[in-house]
Enzyme design. Structure first.
Site, mmCIF file in Angstrom:
data_model
loop_
_atom_site.group_PDB
_atom_site.id
_atom_site.type_symbol
_atom_site.label_atom_id
_atom_site.label_comp_id
_atom_site.label_asym_id
_atom_site.label_seq_id
_atom_site.Cartn_x
_atom_site.Cartn_y
_atom_site.Cartn_z
ATOM 1 C CG ASP A 89 -3.839 -1.776 2.949
ATOM 2 O OD1 ASP A 89 -4.125 -1.513 1.763
ATOM 3 O OD2 ASP A 89 -3.373 -0.934 3.732
ATOM 4 C CG ASP A 114 -1.830 1.155 1.309
ATOM 5 O OD1 ASP A 114 -2.306 1.573 0.248
ATOM 6 O OD2 ASP A 114 -2.053 1.669 2.408
#
Length: 1431
Positions: free
Chosen positions: A1030, A405
């Protein structure tokens, strides 16, 4: 028909839960209570009881194939016809293995049991009808339908529907850290109809029926309705549900009715625990065990056939062939079958029974050293690495792809307000940029100042609460964190009240985020906006036009109002300002302000006013312009949560706001100021509790311009204006932000105009599509202005994105009373609906959020984490391909990628943006064709991994190496790839790319990409992230790593490993990953070798005993050999061995590739070890056999030298494998060998009739007195190990492996080692990468804005950087400087021969490839690297 109708009703009722008050049935029988069917609140996470432990644990352990195999062997050995050993003796090994695992399981379960007991024994207040009050009960005694009273800092015992709050607005504040780790407060509201309660809630008067959904694990989803006695219904949702495990904050008393209890609570339904993952070594090991089973089957088959052939050589039955009771003999075929089973029992240890237990112990040791590595500890957060999955540590050394991420992982997730554009005018905030150039110096200064504050004035710290009590208020409730439960071993900083400033307890409130230096140009406009608002308050009608002043006022009002930020204080939980909206600007004169300052001994601040504010007319400007631009110690207005101290060293009880001084009215005396309920000196300073860092940054920015958020309730929000007036807006409705709409709106009634205004903020890609169409305007001048504003704002947004800033658009809309009334009715119907509630709420939001008027946009910087560029560079050298999957804008993500060296200025970057599957297919073909021309086709049969691919053909240029390739792709293109079945072409293109950047991707797309690479390429994947979005990506990868950052702990709780900083990934993979893989892989190979070598001794003996299944070694010696004599050395080897030092591994990241290629444990190394084991077993058997041939020694006298020789050979083989020698290694090896002699001597001395008729009595004592025994024991291991020694010698002398070369470097002195490493790295980098050789001297280089800024942080302002960047011509192409083309250029014809690439505008692409270039963006400001393909 009647039965079918009953079934349908039953199915419908099964989806609902009906809850009534237990007080109505308190005196009734238990069977009469309709809530009796629901489970209790007692939780049980332990798996076993005293009675069920042994059978249940054995049953679970038998799920392992090896354990099941050995239990089957033991059962076979109890069959008289088949037994090769004494049946009782054969039980011992498997019992020991099962017992060790059972003890470990029992210890873990005992810990769970004790934890459950502590939780179940906690006490809470439950209402009793008998006692007519709340009584103490344990959590385990709480039932569905009970009424619970909770107080501040108390943990909620069950899922409770909120019916009463001591807050006048019916709001209860929660801290959900125990669920998701987020430290910011959440608001929960009392069910509609219960909020207007003047007195304490009376549970006995509650006669309503609650209907809600069945228990589920959706933390943020809950719907139901309350049916009143008059049959009316009131809907409620998750905003009224208090979840078990959360903590009550900032609320004195809250009362609710229990809805879900125990294991049916949402927290418990989400508590699945760490997942079990099988490592790659374990999968390969299971495959090799089947190979060993094949070898075992072949050896047993040879034994069975040999037994039949040997028996067939006798003309009559030999004397040892005993018939049965009837005198019949076994047929040869049946005898061979029995011998096959007997041989399985005899050769059973060919399968390493103790390998599984040894691996678990080794991994525990590896995890211990991981936890105690100080380099993986972060002092700021007081967090060390956390290993949640103990069985995949070795996979850290084999990673090929990393999916990361961006926000909070590569960046700090500390949002800093940088720039803004209002009505098409851009404000660069250069002074604020200069302040941010040296954040570390500011932070260190603030830490020293904090220590000085806390140590110098200990007595005055207690006066704040005392002063508040003097005003008639109750004892203030501090935001204590003492009730917080630690999450999975992650320690947290405890709150120290007001003294804890350097580590703020409020999320997103560090000094770098709060202290915003205003832009001077915008400050003058803010003064005009304040004057415009003053004209409204005076009743004068402003001129109807698109006045900049009104738009600026609306812009800052939107920043202040359109959020979910809660206002709290450092001493009290939440101090609301209950001041009525002022209708007139407060006209306090400057002289009176100065007198007030003088009386309060705040001379330094007074001087700043007198020196910068010449007149009353400039008061608003002077207040806004000068206070925030002073130093951090002087600018108390900007420091929201800092302690209250003046610059001259004097103490003041709280920070003074501009409105604090002016808010008391004209001529206010000191006593009047002190008695002001919220704005007095005794009133503590304001803290902002934000749910996201973006919201906090915008509120702090508005505060810097004196638009201060003072208080917030569900019904009202109060804003203090620059001139000191407080405006209270009635909040009519709030549409929360969600990931689908990507925006948030709040509907308020303007206190000055009475208009109903909708303020909206959200992603620019969404807001721009919802704006009012300028073509609908009747006035052509207004239409032109609107188009000009939109065009300029879009240009500024693109500029912000290219600078790596996060962008948000701000808009507004004015509603008529009739329109709002109709919409509100539609909204209430949607909220009360139980079916399709989410869809209806989404539809109502879409009806409201359209035809918006654009106010402006903001640019917020998410600062790059320390050490990220170096970590990414090292991971790339290690052969790891890094993909960044983010939801941010493409330009923002690209510039962050350049800043962190994910992309380099010399890279060829392909940007693909299309929604058409056909276009995507053609572009992928086009890109593949060009890449293959530059790099050559992939080698056939090459490993599908993330390594940099060598060119099979020379590049088309003049002998120069082909540039590296990067790929940038967005979420719409990913949809086209997945829906059009283009995954293979996409993966083929990515195999040429060293970096892939996926922008605007959803959580589902992230997990799909991870699974695509993991399954199609069969590569080892690692995902790393810090937020809830995530989680799916982390769970899909082979290894999931969570970063415990600003976005809570959801990523950590679903991960395998948890770290606090991205830079820790470097040592975690390159050092610990390499060590864990190397140690475990070589230990597994050694185990296979050891067992095969030893069991073959018994197999060779069968050729000389008629394949009878006899042994020449005592049974106890066979058992002790694996369990004791050869068990400790592999454990020490697997935990402590270091083939290469940490310094060398960090200096030479390419050494990591040995793990990616599985060099230590693969098919070749396994069969080489098998061949070596067969050879050594032949030597260890036949040299003693030839030595004692034709002698009259007994069978155990023959077997003892063989056993001793094999032990010495196996231990010496282990010594040759060890790369690190310590005292522990030497002691374990020598101790194992000595233990063998001690045990053998004692056993042979006491065992007189242990194994009749052949007994090992005094055998070892006799051998030790025989010189032949010593000669054989010295000679045989040397002959057995000679080939391996010769191979290792040749490998060390002539081997070209990087690992061998690094091991040689490790043995050199320190100075020579550094020279060798430098020489190695210079050979690995034949060409210097531009931008890395002299990063501080490339003022004119065409780096991206972010990269340029990171290399010269203090020399240039952003405007100067853009000016210098624009000097680089777009057409320049040279070996050192490579520019990037403007993606919005109209010159988009294809030129593929000399590095010029197709350049199409993303939003204007046609089916035939034509483009429309009617968007007037500046050329040359957004340059790509050497070449770019943008679709």
């Amino acid at each position: 028909m009647r039965k079918e109708g009953k079934k349908r009703r039953k199915r419908k009722e099964d989806k609902k839960r009906v809850v009534v008050s237990n007080l109505l049935f308190e005196r009734w029988a238990h069977k009469e209570n309709p809530n009796r069917h629901y489970c209790g609140n007692q939780i049980k996470t332990s798996k076993y009881t005293v009675l069920s432990f042994i059978p249940k644990n054995i049953f679970e352990q038998l799920h392992r194939f090896a354990n099941f195999y050995f239990v089957g062997i033991v059962v076979l050995n109890f069959i008289p016809v088949l037994n090769a050993f004494q049946p009782e003796v054969s039980v011992i090994p498997i019992c020991i293995i099962l017992a060790v695992t059972a003890i470990k399981d029992a210890w873990e379960d005992l810990r769970r049991y004790k934890s459950d007991k502590v939780i179940n024994s906690r006490e809470c207040l439950v209402y009793s009808r008998k006692e007519q009050s709340y009584v103490q009960k344990c959590w385990k005694d709480v039932r569905v339908g009970d009424f619970i009273q909770m107080q501040c800092n108390e943990i909620i015992p069950a899922d409770i529907l909120l019916l009463f709050s001591s807050d006048p607005s019916g709001v209860c504040h929660l801290e959900t850290a125990n669920l998701d780790g987020e430290t910011n407060l959440k608001q929960r509201r009392v069910v509609k109809g219960f909020s207007q309660q003047e007195v304490q809630f009376q549970p006995e008067h509650f006669h309503n029926t609650i209907v809600c959904e069945k228990p589920n694990n959706h933390l943020n989803k809950f719907k139901g309705y309350m049916e009143h006695p008059d049959q009316t219904r009131t809907g409620f949702g998750s905003e009224s549900l208090l979840l078990r495990g959360c903590t009550i904050r900032n609320t004195e008393v809250a009362v609710g009715i229990v809805i879900y209890t125990g294991h049916e609570t949402k927290a418990m339904l989400n508590n699945s625990g760490p997942r079990y993952k099988r490592s790659q070594i374990e999968r390969r090991m299971n495959r090799d065990i089947f190979s060993c089973i094949g070898i075992l089957f072949l050896m047993c088959l040879i034994g069975a056939v040999g037994h039949g052939l040997w028996n067939g050589t006798f003309t009559e039955h030999p004397p040892f062939d005993v018939p049965d009771a009837k005198g019949n003999y076994l047929p040869l075929a049946l005898g061979g079958f029995y011998m096959f089973l007997t041989m399985i029992i005899l050769l059973q240890i060919l399968i390493p029974i103790s390998l599984y237990v040894s691996i678990e112990l080794v991994k525990l040791g590896q995890v211990f050293f991981l936890h105690n590595d100080l380099d993986l500890y972060d002092e700021k957060t007081d967090l060390s690495i956390q290993c949640r999955a103990l069985n995949i540590t070795e996979d850290l050394g084999q990673i090929q792809y990393i999916f990361s991420d961006k926000t909070g992982t590569l960046t700090e997730n500390k949002m800093v307000f940088r720039r803004c554009t209002i009505m098409g005018h851009e404000y660069s905030h250069q002074e604020n940029a200069k302040r941010l150039e040296t954040p570390k110096e500011l932070d260190s200064d603030s830490e020293e100042w904090t220590q000085y504050r806390c140590l110098s004035f200990p007595a005055r710290r207690d006066q704040g609460p005392a002063a508040m009590r003097g005003q008639g208020g109750s004892q203030p409730l501090r935001r204590s964190q003492s009730a917080r439960v630690p999450i999975q071993g992650h320690s947290r900083q405890r709150s120290m009240g007001r003294c804890e400033i350097s580590q703020p307890s409020v999320a997103f409130s560090s000094s770098i985020e709060k202290d915003v230096t205003p832009d001077k140009n915008l400050l003058s406009k803010v003064r005009d906006a304040a004057l415009w608002l003053e004209t409204l308050s005076d009743g004068r009608t402003p001129k109807p036009s698109l006045a900049t002043a009104s738009s600026i006022a609306d812009f800052f009002l939107a920043l202040t109002i359109c959020n979910s930020v809660m206002v709290s204080t450092t001493t009290e939980p939440r101090q609301r300002v209950t001041m009525p909206p002022s209708t007139k600007a407060l006209g306090t004169s400057l002289e009176k302000i100065q007198q007030l300052f003088h009386r309060l001994k705040l001379s330094s601040l007074s001087q700043s006013f007198s020196s910068t504010a010449p007149s009353d007319m400039d008061l608003g400007e002077s207040l806004g312009a000068n206070i925030p631009t002073t130093d951090s110690e002087e600018r108390d207005d900007g420091s929201v949560c800092s302690g209250g101290y003046s610059t001259d060293g004097g103490y003041k009880s709280s920070t003074w706001e501009q409105g604090d001084i002016l808010g008391a009215g004209p001529g206010a005396s000191l006593e009047e100021v002190l008695q002001a309920p919220a704005l007095s000196l005794a009133g503590p300073e304001l803290c902002y509790e934000a749910e996201s860092p973006d919201e906090a940054a915008l509120v702090h920015a508005a505060r810097a311009y004196s638009f201060t958020l003072v208080s917030r309730t569900p019904e009202q929000v109060t804003v203090r204006l620059p001139q000191g007036t407080c405006l209270t807006f009635d909040v009519l409705c709030t549409l929360e932000f969600d990931s689908v709409r990507k925006r948030m709106s709040v509907v308020v009634r303007h206190p000055l105009t009475g208009e109903i205004v909708v303020y909206t903020k959200g992603a620019d890609c969404v807001i721009m599509d919802l704006l009012e169409d300028p073509g609908c305007m009747n006035d052509s001048d207004v239409e032109k202005k609107m188009r000009k504003i939109r065009t300029r704002t879009q240009r500024h947004l693109d500029l912000y994105a290219r600078d790596g800033l996060r962008t948000l658009c701000i808009a507004k809309k004015v509603l008529s009373e009739e329109d709002f009334r109709r919409w509100a009715s539609f909204r209430r119907e949607a909220e009360a609906s139980l079916n399709n509630r989410d869809e209806l709420l989404m539809e109502t939001a879409q009806h409201l959020e359209n035809q918006l008027t654009l106010l402006g946009a903001t640019g917020i910087e998410d600062r790059l984490q320390e050490g990220v560029p170096d970590t990414i560079a090292a991971l790339r050298e290690a052969g790891i391909q890094l993909w960044v999957l983010t939801g941010d804008k493409q330009e923002t993500a690209v510039n962050i990628a350049y800043a962190c060296r994910l992309l380099d200025q010399t890279d060829t970057v392909y940007s693909i943006n299309t929604e058409s599957q056909e276009t995507c297919n053609s572009i992928l073909n086009l890109a593949l064709e060009e890449v293959k021309q530059c790099h050559g086709p992939l080698k056939p049969g090459g490993k599908l991994s993330g390594f940099r691919l060598p060119s099979a053909t020379p590049p088309p240029a003049s002998g120069a190496p082909a540039p590296d390739v990067g790929l940038v792709i967005d979420g719409k293109t990913l949809n086209a790839i997945f829906q059009g079945k283009l995954e293979e072409k996409f993966l083929e293109l990515t195999r040429y790319c060293r970096s892939v950047l996926c922008c605007r991707s959803t959580p589902l797309q992230k997990s799909m990409l991870v699974k695509l690479v993991r399954d199609r390429l069969r590569a080892m994947t690692l995902s790393i992230g810090d937020g809830a979005n995530d989680v799916s990506m982390i769970q899909a990868a082979d290894i999931g790593i969570g970063i415990s950052g600003q976005e809570g702990m959801q990523a950590v709780m679903s991960s395998d490993f948890a770290i606090s900083r991205f830079r820790h990934l470097k040592k975690l993979l390159l050092v610990h990953g390499h060590w864990c893989y190397s140690r475990l892989a070589r230990m597994v190979v050694y185990y296979f070798y050891k067992n095969v070598c030893y069991v073959n001794l018994l197999f060779w003996y069968q050729f000389f005993c008629g394949f009878s299944g006899s042994t020449m070694i005592d049974y106890w010696q066979l058992i002790f050999f694996n369990l004791f004599f050869t068990s400790l050395p592999p454990l020490v080897f697997g935990v402590l061995d270091k083939d290469i030092s940490m310094e060398t591994l960090l200096a030479l990241p390419e050494l990591y590739k040995s793990g990616q290629n599985s060099e230590c444990y693969n098919l070749l190394t396994f069969w080489i070890s098998m061949a070596d084991a067969f050879y050594q077993s032949l030597v260890c058997f036949f040299i003693p056999y030839l030595t004692y041939k034709d002698s009259d020694i007994d069978v155990f006298t023959f077997g003892t030298p063989i056993n001793t020789i094999s032990l010495a050979t196996i231990l010496l083989h282990q010594a040759m494998e060890m790369k690190t020698w310590t005292i522990i290694h030497g002691l374990v090896l020598a101790g194992s060998f000595l233990m063998y002699f001690v045990v053998s001597l004692v056993y042979n001395a006491i065992c007189v009739t242990c194994n009749s008729p052949t007994n090992p009595y005094w055998v070892m004592e006799g051998q030790l007195s025989d010189p032949t025994f010593y000669l054989v024991c010295f000679l045989t291991p040397a002959v057995a190990l000679l080939p391996r020694y010769f191979f290792l010698t040749l490998q060390g002398a002539y081997g070209k492996s990087p690992i061998l070369r690094a091991q040689k470097i490790d043995r050199l002195p320190v100075d020579k080692r550094e020279l060798e490493i430098q020489s190695w790295r210079s050979h690995q980098r034949p060409a210097t990468i531009p931008g890395e050789a002299h990063p501080t001297n490339r003022l004119g280089s065409p780096a991206s804005g972010q990269s340029f800024r990171s290399s010269t942080p203090k020399n240039l302002s952003p405007a100067e950087r853009r000016y210098k960047e624009d000097w680089v011509l777009p057409g320049e192409r040279c070996s050192r400087d490579h520019t990037r083309d403007d993606p919005y250029s109209g010159d988009s014809w294809a030129k593929f021969s000399s590095g010029e690439h197709l350049l199409l505008e993303p939003s204007r692409m046609m089916a035939s490839g034509q483009t429309n270039s009617n968007r007037p963006f500046s050329r040359g400001s957004h340059r790509r690297s050497q070449s770019s393909l943008t679709i």
